[in-house]
Motif scaffolding. Structure first.
Motif, PDB file in Angstrom:
ATOM      1  N   LEU A  60       0.817  -1.211   0.000  1.00 52.97           N
ATOM      2  CA  LEU A  60       0.000   0.000   0.000  1.00 52.97           C
ATOM      3  C   LEU A  60       0.851   1.262   0.000  1.00 52.97           C
ATOM      4  CD1 LEU A  60      -2.786   1.245   0.121  1.00 52.97           C
ATOM      5  CD2 LEU A  60      -2.731   1.020   2.611  1.00 52.97           C
ATOM      6  N   TRP A  61       1.940   1.275   0.775  1.00 54.81           N
ATOM      7  CA  TRP A  61       2.774   2.463   0.835  1.00 54.81           C
ATOM      8  C   TRP A  61       3.412   2.759  -0.519  1.00 54.81           C
ATOM      9  CZ3 TRP A  61       7.892   2.200  -0.471  1.00 54.81           C
ATOM     10  CH2 TRP A  61       8.496   0.923  -0.463  1.00 54.81           C
ATOM     11  N   LYS A  62       3.721   1.694  -1.277  1.00 56.05           N
ATOM     12  CA  LYS A  62       4.330   1.892  -2.586  1.00 56.05           C
ATOM     13  C   LYS A  62       3.289   2.382  -3.592  1.00 56.05           C
ATOM     14  CE  LYS A  62       7.875  -0.259  -5.424  1.00 56.05           C
ATOM     15  NZ  LYS A  62       8.729  -1.457  -5.607  1.00 56.05           N
ATOM     16  N   GLN A  63       2.075   1.869  -3.470  1.00 53.46           N
ATOM     17  CA  GLN A  63       0.998   2.356  -4.334  1.00 53.46           C
ATOM     18  C   GLN A  63       0.758   3.852  -4.110  1.00 53.46           C
ATOM     19  OE1 GLN A  63      -2.656   0.056  -4.703  1.00 53.46           O
ATOM     20  NE2 GLN A  63      -1.643  -1.732  -3.824  1.00 53.46           N
ATOM     21  N   TYR A  64       0.769   4.257  -2.817  1.00 56.45           N
ATOM     22  CA  TYR A  64       0.574   5.682  -2.531  1.00 56.45           C
ATOM     23  C   TYR A  64       1.742   6.511  -3.047  1.00 56.45           C
ATOM     24  CZ  TYR A  64       0.226  10.124  -0.160  1.00 56.45           C
ATOM     25  OH  TYR A  64       0.166  11.477   0.105  1.00 56.45           O
ATOM     26  N   GLY A  65       2.969   5.986  -2.907  1.00 55.74           N
ATOM     27  CA  GLY A  65       4.137   6.710  -3.410  1.00 55.74           C
ATOM     28  C   GLY A  65       4.045   6.950  -4.904  1.00 55.74           C
ATOM     29  N   ILE A  66       3.652   5.913  -5.648  1.00 57.21           N
ATOM     30  CA  ILE A  66       3.489   6.069  -7.102  1.00 57.21           C
ATOM     31  C   ILE A  66       2.378   7.068  -7.410  1.00 57.21           C
ATOM     32  CG2 ILE A  66       2.833   4.862  -9.214  1.00 57.21           C
ATOM     33  CD1 ILE A  66       4.126   2.343  -8.044  1.00 57.21           C
ATOM     34  N   PHE A  67       1.284   6.966  -6.660  1.00 56.97           N
ATOM     35  CA  PHE A  67       0.162   7.888  -6.865  1.00 56.97           C
ATOM     36  C   PHE A  67       0.579   9.328  -6.591  1.00 56.97           C
ATOM     37  CE2 PHE A  67      -3.062  10.269  -4.441  1.00 56.97           C
ATOM     38  CZ  PHE A  67      -3.965  10.533  -5.462  1.00 56.97           C
ATOM     39  N   ALA A  68       1.307   9.568  -5.463  1.00 52.05           N
ATOM     40  CA  ALA A  68       1.717  10.928  -5.111  1.00 52.05           C
ATOM     41  C   ALA A  68       2.696  11.491  -6.125  1.00 52.05           C
ATOM     42  CB  ALA A  68       2.337  10.939  -3.706  1.00 52.05           C
ATOM     43  N   TRP A  69       3.635  10.652  -6.606  1.00 54.79           N
ATOM     44  CA  TRP A  69       4.614  11.122  -7.591  1.00 54.79           C
ATOM     45  C   TRP A  69       3.916  11.483  -8.906  1.00 54.79           C
ATOM     46  CZ3 TRP A  69       9.100  13.232  -8.163  1.00 54.79           C
ATOM     47  CH2 TRP A  69       9.749  13.193  -9.396  1.00 54.79           C
ATOM     48  N   ASN A  70       3.004  10.644  -9.339  1.00 55.86           N
ATOM     49  CA  ASN A  70       2.260  10.952 -10.567  1.00 55.86           C
ATOM     50  C   ASN A  70       1.375  12.183 -10.387  1.00 55.86           C
ATOM     51  OD1 ASN A  70       3.357   8.716 -11.860  1.00 55.86           O
ATOM     52  ND2 ASN A  70       1.664   7.370 -11.290  1.00 55.86           N
ATOM     53  N   LEU A  71       0.844  12.336  -9.159  1.00 54.44           N
ATOM     54  CA  LEU A  71      -0.025  13.482  -8.884  1.00 54.44           C
ATOM     55  C   LEU A  71       0.736  14.791  -9.006  1.00 54.44           C
ATOM     56  CD1 LEU A  71      -2.948  14.125  -7.996  1.00 54.44           C
ATOM     57  CD2 LEU A  71      -2.130  14.122  -5.634  1.00 54.44           C
ATOM     58  N   LEU A  72       1.980  14.806  -8.552  1.00 57.26           N
ATOM     59  CA  LEU A  72       2.798  16.005  -8.670  1.00 57.26           C
ATOM     60  C   LEU A  72       3.063  16.378 -10.123  1.00 57.26           C
ATOM     61  CD1 LEU A  72       5.417  15.385  -5.830  1.00 57.26           C
ATOM     62  CD2 LEU A  72       3.526  17.014  -5.827  1.00 57.26           C
ATOM     63  N   GLN A  73       2.967  15.405 -11.005  1.00 56.31           N
ATOM     64  CA  GLN A  73       3.171  15.649 -12.431  1.00 56.31           C
ATOM     65  C   GLN A  73       1.847  15.872 -13.171  1.00 56.31           C
ATOM     66  OE1 GLN A  73       6.320  12.950 -14.147  1.00 56.31           O
ATOM     67  NE2 GLN A  73       6.112  11.929 -12.167  1.00 56.31           N
ATOM     68  N   GLY A  74       0.760  15.961 -12.401  1.00 59.07           N
ATOM     69  CA  GLY A  74      -0.545  16.197 -13.010  1.00 59.07           C
ATOM     70  C   GLY A  74      -1.190  14.957 -13.593  1.00 59.07           C
ATOM     71  N   ASP A  75      -0.708  13.776 -13.184  1.00 54.40           N
ATOM     72  CA  ASP A  75      -1.248  12.516 -13.693  1.00 54.40           C
ATOM     73  C   ASP A  75      -2.064  11.843 -12.589  1.00 54.40           C
ATOM     74  OD1 ASP A  75      -1.834  10.159 -14.926  1.00 54.40           O
ATOM     75  OD2 ASP A  75       0.222   9.386 -14.970  1.00 54.40           O
ATOM     76  N   PHE A  76      -3.368  11.728 -12.786  1.00 58.96           N
ATOM     77  CA  PHE A  76      -4.247  11.097 -11.806  1.00 58.96           C
ATOM     78  C   PHE A  76      -4.481   9.619 -12.103  1.00 58.96           C
ATOM     79  CE2 PHE A  76      -5.074  15.508 -11.081  1.00 58.96           C
ATOM     80  CZ  PHE A  76      -5.448  15.606  -9.759  1.00 58.96           C
ATOM     81  N   GLY A  77      -3.748   9.066 -13.051  1.00 57.53           N
ATOM     82  CA  GLY A  77      -3.902   7.664 -13.390  1.00 57.53           C
ATOM     83  C   GLY A  77      -4.958   7.445 -14.468  1.00 57.53           C
ATOM     84  N   ARG A  78      -5.249   6.177 -14.730  1.00 52.46           N
ATOM     85  CA  ARG A  78      -6.235   5.788 -15.734  1.00 52.46           C
ATOM     86  C   ARG A  78      -7.408   5.075 -15.070  1.00 52.46           C
ATOM     87  NH1 ARG A  78      -4.338   6.123 -20.923  1.00 52.46           N
ATOM     88  NH2 ARG A  78      -6.031   4.791 -21.666  1.00 52.46           N
ATOM     89  N   SER A  79      -8.564   5.309 -15.608  1.00 50.80           N
ATOM     90  CA  SER A  79      -9.770   4.675 -15.086  1.00 50.80           C
ATOM     91  C   SER A  79      -9.739   3.176 -15.348  1.00 50.80           C
ATOM     92  CB  SER A  79     -11.013   5.300 -15.741  1.00 50.80           C
ATOM     93  OG  SER A  79     -12.160   4.531 -15.491  1.00 50.80           O
ATOM     94  N   PHE A  80     -10.106   2.387 -14.341  1.00 46.44           N
ATOM     95  CA  PHE A  80     -10.167   0.944 -14.520  1.00 46.44           C
ATOM     96  C   PHE A  80     -11.259   0.549 -15.509  1.00 46.44           C
ATOM     97  CE2 PHE A  80      -8.527   0.133  -9.917  1.00 46.44           C
ATOM     98  CZ  PHE A  80      -7.270   0.508 -10.330  1.00 46.44           C
ATOM     99  N   ILE A  81     -12.369   1.278 -15.499  1.00 45.99           N
ATOM    100  CA  ILE A  81     -13.541   0.911 -16.291  1.00 45.99           C
ATOM    101  C   ILE A  81     -13.497   1.539 -17.681  1.00 45.99           C
ATOM    102  CG2 ILE A  81     -16.061   0.918 -16.368  1.00 45.99           C
ATOM    103  CD1 ILE A  81     -14.809  -0.795 -14.151  1.00 45.99           C
ATOM    104  N   TYR A  82     -13.223   2.842 -17.742  1.00 46.68           N
ATOM    105  CA  TYR A  82     -13.246   3.552 -19.027  1.00 46.68           C
ATOM    106  C   TYR A  82     -11.935   3.447 -19.782  1.00 46.68           C
ATOM    107  CZ  TYR A  82     -17.481   5.659 -17.099  1.00 46.68           C
ATOM    108  OH  TYR A  82     -18.726   5.857 -16.559  1.00 46.68           O
ATOM    109  N   ASN A  83     -10.860   3.017 -19.092  1.00 46.66           N
ATOM    110  CA  ASN A  83      -9.538   2.845 -19.699  1.00 46.66           C
ATOM    111  C   ASN A  83      -9.068   4.116 -20.408  1.00 46.66           C
ATOM    112  OD1 ASN A  83      -7.177   1.469 -20.289  1.00 46.66           O
ATOM    113  ND2 ASN A  83      -7.955   0.720 -22.264  1.00 46.66           N
ATOM    114  N   MET A  84      -9.179   5.229 -19.721  1.00 45.98           N
ATOM    115  CA  MET A  84      -8.721   6.509 -20.245  1.00 45.98           C
ATOM    116  C   MET A  84      -8.213   7.349 -19.078  1.00 45.98           C
ATOM    117  SD  MET A  84     -12.409   8.372 -21.007  1.00 45.98           S
ATOM    118  CE  MET A  84     -11.611   9.850 -21.616  1.00 45.98           C
ATOM    119  N   PRO A  85      -7.369   8.357 -19.332  1.00 46.54           N
ATOM    120  CA  PRO A  85      -6.859   9.183 -18.230  1.00 46.54           C
ATOM    121  C   PRO A  85      -7.999   9.779 -17.405  1.00 46.54           C
ATOM    122  CG  PRO A  85      -5.658   9.648 -20.255  1.00 46.54           C
ATOM    123  CD  PRO A  85      -6.788   8.744 -20.640  1.00 46.54           C
TER     124      PRO A  85
END
Length: 325
Positions: A60-85
């Motif tokens: 979990l801590w690594k998932q949050y680290g990846i999420f926080a690093w991507n968040l700082l770059q303006g990347d909120f990830g991709r939707s699991f369902i819609y498969n788009m940013p």
């Protein structure tokens, strides 16, 4: 002033860091999206592949680290369902929510403050008592019930306004807006009214209380003694005296209306961010849920930050007092 801005900016940044942790951990604890994303007849190998691809096999801590690093770059990830940013997905729904929220909150503020000032200036009149009675009703009645009554009355019985949907839109600067077309404006009337009633009731009571207090102040007494008309006193003095609490409530209600327009958007099938988050919760689309909650927290933080700056500009005592503390 610069020290005040820096202090508030650091506080806002700290709040966002803490909120991102709380949101991420809270959403992580809700269900398992793999059970929805993967069909029931999938093999174990397929299941493990999807889990690895979504990054759900990491601590979990690594998932949050990846999420926080991507968040700082303006990347909120991709939707699991819609498969788009996720940011692109929310951005496509945001204009619908923004126009609904802005129209409702502006209507609630202008109407509520005007009625509240009238009720404060003429507290014993029948109209003032009627206004205060309606404000109590606005506080007491649930918004989903009001929405259903509005649909039954104005859409089903009288057929004046549509029951749901956004209607026709027009493209302006690459964004679709519905309030610029007659059909779209007719679609926005009922949901905007439903969203504005509670806020309007709050503004009425706040403006009335502030007006009653301001009318007893020395400033108003001296203005009357100088022969200034009542209209000028209300415009130049009373409005200024009650502006700080109204600005505070306006900022907070703007954020809360933007964040919690879910009920109204669901009732009126309004294709905004609120309806998107309800659909995402149903299918446990974690990236969309996390992005929505983080953006909501960011909106509240920025609104509070802006309100503090406006306070400091309106009343220098606030700025100097906070700097000394």
């Amino acid at each position: 002033m610069l020290a005040f801005i820096i202090q508030r900016a650091l506080q806002a940044a700290l709040v966002m860091v803490v909120m991102s942790m709380i949101v991420f951990l809270g959403v992580y604890a809700v269900g398992n999206p793999v059970d929805i994303v993967i069909p029931p007849d999938a093999t174990i190998a397929m299941r493990e592949e999807v889990i690895r691809r979504l990054g759900l096999d990491l601590p979990l801590w690594k998932q949050y680290g990846i999420f926080a690093w991507n968040l700082l770059q303006g990347d909120f990830g991709r939707s699991f369902i819609y498969n788009m940013p996720v940011l692109e997905l929310i951005g496509g729904r945001l204009p619908a929510t923004l126009e609904l929220v802005l129209i409702s909150i502006l209507f609630a503020t202008v109407t509520g403050v005007s009625l509240g000032i009238y009720a404060g200036v003429n507290p014993e009149s029948r109209i003032a008592k009627l206004i205060m009675g309606l404000s109590i009703l606005g506080f007491s009645v649930p918004s989903f019930w009001v929405g259903l009554i509005l649909i039954l009355t104005f859409a089903v019985h009288f057929g004046i306004f549509p029951a749901g949907g956004r209607g026709e839109t027009v493209m302006v600067f690459g964004v679709e807006w519905s309030f610029l077309t007659a059909n779209g404006l007719s679609h926005i009337v009922l949901p905007a009214l439903n969203l504005a009633l509670f806020k309007m009731a709050m503004m009425i009571r706040l403006a009335r209380a502030g007006t009653r207090e301001a009318m007893l102040s020395d400033t108003v007494k001296f203005a009357r003694a100088a022969g200034i008309s009542e209209a000028t006193i209300l415009r130049r003095h009373v409005l200024k005296l009650i502006s700080i609490p109204i600005i505070t409530v306006f900022g907070l209600e703007l954020g809360s209306t933007l964040a919690f327009a879910v009920v109204t958007e669901t009732i009126f099938s309004w294709p905004g961010v609120g309806k998107l988050i309800i659909d995402s919760i149903t299918v446990l689309d974690r990236p969309v849920m996390v992005a929505y909650l983080v953006l909501t927290a960011f909106v509240f933080v920025m609104i509070n930050f802006t309100v503090d700056l406006v306070f400091a500009l309106i009343d220098p005592r606030i700025r100097s007092g906070r700097q000394k503390s």
